[in-house]
Design an enzyme around this catalytic site. Sequence first.
Site, short mmCIF file in Angstrom:
data_model
loop_
_atom_site.label_atom_id
_atom_site.label_comp_id
_atom_site.label_asym_id
_atom_site.label_seq_id
_atom_site.Cartn_x
_atom_site.Cartn_y
_atom_site.Cartn_z
N ASP A 51 -2.55 -3.07 3.15
CA ASP A 51 -2.93 -3.23 4.55
C ASP A 51 -4.04 -4.27 4.70
OD1 ASP A 51 -1.09 -1.36 5.25
OD2 ASP A 51 -2.51 0.18 5.87
N GLU A 73 0.81 -1.21 0.00
CA GLU A 73 0.00 0.00 0.00
C GLU A 73 0.84 1.26 0.00
OE1 GLU A 73 -3.53 1.83 2.82
OE2 GLU A 73 -3.53 -0.32 2.38
N TYR A 94 -0.59 -3.84 13.79
CA TYR A 94 -1.49 -3.17 12.86
C TYR A 94 -2.51 -2.29 13.60
CZ TYR A 94 -4.59 -2.54 8.85
OH TYR A 94 -5.34 -2.00 7.85
#
Length: 454
Positions: free
Chosen positions: A104, A8, A301
């Site tokens: 992601d 990303e 994350y």
Amino acid sequence: MSSLVLAEKPSVAKSIATVLGAKTRKDGCYEGGGYVVSWCVGHLLGLAEPKTYDERYAKWRYEDLPIIPDVWRHTANKETAKQLKILCDLMKRADVDCIINACDAGREGELIFRLVYEHAKCKKPIKRLWISSMEESAIADGFRNLKDGAGYDNLYHAALCRSQADWAVGMNCSRLFSVLYDASLRVGRVQTPTLAMIVEREDKISNFIKEPFYTVEINNGEFTAEREKVKDKQTADAIVASCNGKTATVTDVKRQEKNEAPPKLYDLTTLQREANRLFGYTAAQTLNCVQNLYEQKIVTYPRTDSRYLTEDMKGGIPVLVAAVRGVLPFIGGGVPVINTNQVINNSKVSDHHAIIPTPTMKGADLSALPTAERNILNMICTRLVSAVSDRHTTAETVITVECDGEVFTAKGKTIINDGWKAIEQGFIKSTGKTKKDSEKPSLPDLSQGQSFTV
């Protein structure tokens, strides 16, 4: 043959390329080890403006509403058009036989990848890299366990539906209200309900009418008891006159031990809320900080709605807690009893587990982090240690006193075990801020029927 890995962001692509051995830097990608690693720059494609479907939509007219496309179109972001072309060319390369989606691991990451894949009219098989940490070991393990891209089709459709719904509401309602009220008005799925909440709250504040009240207290030099609030001063003065110098009797004493469980780990929303309360950071600022920490492999994350970890992570928690304590100078004492079961719940983890620091944090130069990122990291680290610590235990006493027909109450609290609150208070103190003391004072040892002079 090679696999094309699509990340990303450039920083994420670089980390992945390092793990895969793709060391040769080329225009818009890295190559080597049987892989080509490239990247998006956020959303390379977005939903087209209404005038793209029909020129008459260039003007805002009531009679054209609602505008609902039969077939939705996407247009390229002009600022990142070059990178989009590079990705399309890479997908069409004859030596590329597989596309790995390394965007992601979430709904928006899926959308970013699929829009590029569809735009390039690519038909090559998709594999999905699904990881919660940017540590090298996590990346390597993720590539050993790549998922079939088809398993994430519904995630893509959900993201696509969300974006189309936002477009339909925003484009149509903004035009409708602007035309009706002859003003440029923006209406959106999220911003308009949020604005309504703000307006409602502001209205309550503006129309709030202050009402004075009086509190009558009695004491014997050792403790203070309080009566229910009185609305007029005359009544309050009368109570004072009737009780002053009289004998008060303890009519009831209740003692109860209470346990306050440790807080849960952070999901993104809770982290944003508390960062705003402690440091005044906006939600966007907090997300930006934690995203940067994630890309530096210091935390996991960020875009998660879970506040728990999974069973397979249980064994690594004690080591991680010990590492975290080593970088938190405001936590004193030895390593506490670590209650790992408090943070483990597979049923409450969907796509991603709670936000926690990674073992890599121990070797990172944390002093070089910007102040905001260091504050956010300290919050995440403190929360991990707090979440696995003991309960905060207190003994609470409620004493009821009667004097000349009036009833007064005193509440007191004695701390039996500080538990997790000692860690939280240490963190608050390290920030230079003060937390309002809501702890009730301790009370003398009184018993029912005991009397004293007011």
